[in-house]
Write a protein that holds these residues in place. Structure first.
Motif, PDB file in Angstrom:
ATOM      1  N   ALA A  44      -5.044   0.801  -1.815  1.00 23.94           N
ATOM      2  CA  ALA A  44      -6.289   0.673  -2.576  1.00 23.94           C
ATOM      3  C   ALA A  44      -6.895   2.051  -2.812  1.00 23.94           C
ATOM      4  N   MET A  45      -7.444   2.237  -4.014  1.00 18.10           N
ATOM      5  CA  MET A  45      -8.120   3.492  -4.340  1.00 18.10           C
ATOM      6  C   MET A  45      -9.547   3.232  -4.814  1.00 18.10           C
ATOM      7  N   VAL A  46     -10.061   2.051  -4.512  1.00 21.26           N
ATOM      8  CA  VAL A  46     -11.412   1.673  -4.918  1.00 21.26           C
ATOM      9  C   VAL A  46     -12.163   1.166  -3.695  1.00 21.26           C
ATOM     10  N   SER A  47     -13.407   1.539  -3.577  1.00 18.37           N
ATOM     11  CA  SER A  47     -14.246   1.082  -2.474  1.00 18.37           C
ATOM     12  C   SER A  47     -15.654   0.832  -2.974  1.00 18.37           C
ATOM     13  N   THR A  48     -16.314  -0.165  -2.396  1.00 16.66           N
ATOM     14  CA  THR A  48     -17.726  -0.414  -2.695  1.00 16.66           C
ATOM     15  C   THR A  48     -18.646   0.445  -1.854  1.00 16.66           C
TER      16      THR A  48
END
Length: 362
Positions: A70-74
């Motif tokens: 994953a390369m997306v975080s909240t």
């Protein structure tokens, strides 16, 4: 490291109900709080469900769960399903809205892990959770709920095209995933703050999860889509505003049909066009350039006049989350002068957003 969206979270969303107009039936009561599942997503635009819940229903989100790659975080705490359950979570929400709305096979073990930890699964994908054998069997064995919110209500009529009472605003975009939902939520909240009776009308899975009701327009059979938009924003008192979440783009090679059905069916008095500066190509369709703001306004007014003569564009919403404050303010001022319309980033609020709100209500 995962990328984190730089948009500014908001503390609360406007009410999804109002005493002055009827609304479509709400989705079933959803178990919460939520653990947000981002899978192994690498494109922030596809994680808009997770970001939307973080920004507009943050009090219902305890953390996020991502897979390797994953390369997306909240930016929320990284938790396993067991850790999230220990912190009070009662459901894991698939926070991804990928092209086609499918659930990859390699996500299934993570969804099973969540159910084993005591969490129900909530999905806004086109794929139905109970159609996945492993999930269905585990849910039945463990007594967990598999909840699909991307399901339109029964009895949607064919559109009549007839005028109806009340006032309506629709957000339209030059592309997908660039701020139509956030703009509609911000405008509805600003209307309410000014004492205006206004309702946010959700048309996608994320908006439905935030508001607790709505119609997922991209799951409606095409012949009934404009009728669904009429159903979503029914007759109302003359001073009531329905602020309707837009979908897709009138120029989109795949989703323009949904956008046009919303435009014809909602019969907006006012449109606000949404755009992300610097985006050159359609999300997921790199062969197609993003249209200009002026072309989008012109086409929307031409097509919208078919069912709402007198339709007008009140202004433009720019997603400036990738810009620093000084650059954003200079761009907003330049675009305001160039277009001769109020231009604002609703997530930055300020005087420019106040002018946009006033133009909408004028």
């Amino acid at each position: 490291m995962p990328l984190t969206s730089s948009s500014t979270p908001s503390s609360s969303a406007p009410s999804s109900t109002t005493s002055s107009s009827s609304a479509p039936p709400p989705v079933e009561a959803l178990p919460g709080p939520y653990l947000l599942f981002l899978g192994d997503t690498t494109e922030p635009g596809y994680a808009k469900t997770a970001f939307g819940l973080r920004d507009w229903a943050g009090h219902r989100c305890v953390g996020e769960y991502v897979l390797a790659g994953a390369m997306v975080s909240t930016g929320l705490p990284s938790l396993s399903p067991a850790q999230a359950h220990a912190r009070g979570a009662r459901a894991m929400v698939i926070g991804v809205a990928n092209s086609g709305g499918f659930i990859p096979e390699h996500w299934v073990p993570a969804l099973l892990e969540a159910m084993e930890a005591g969490l129900d699964i909530i999905s806004g994908m086109h794929a139905r959770l109970r159609d996945i054998n492993g999930l269905r069997e585990a849910a039945d064995r463990l007594g967990r709920r598999l909840i699909d919110v991307r399901q339109p209500p029964a009895g949607i009529p064919i559109a009549s095209g007839l005028p109806r009472q009340g006032k309506r605003l629709l957000t339209l975009g030059t592309d997908c995933a660039l701020g139509k939902k956030y703009t509609a939520l911000a405008l509805a909240r600003a209307f309410n703050a000014r004492g205006v009776d206004a309702t946010f009308r959700a048309t996608g899975q994320t908006g439905i999860l935030i508001a607790g009701g709505g119609i997922p327009m991209d799951a409606v059979v095409a012949d009934f889509a404009a009728g669904a938009a009429e159903m979503l924003s029914p007759d109302a008192p003359p001073d009531h505003w329905d602020v309707i979440e837009g979908q897709g783009s009138l120029f989109h090679p795949a989703y323009a049909g949904v956008s046009l059905a919303l435009l014809h069916g909602s019969q907006p008095d006012v449109i606000v066009v949404c755009h992300e500066p610097g985006r050159e190509y359609m999300l997921g369709h790199p062969r197609f350039a993003v249209p200009s703001i002026t072309d989008t306004i012109e086409l929307a007014l031409q097509l919208g006049a078919r069912t709402r003569p007198g339709i007008r564009c009140a202004g433009v919403s720019l997603n400036t989350s990738r810009l620093d404050e000084d650059m954003a303010n200079r761009l907003l001022a330049w675009e305001t002068e160039r277009l001769g319309l109020p231009v604002a980033d609703p997530m930055r609020s300020g005087a420019s957003f106040d002018r946009l709100v006033e133009a909408c209500l004028a």
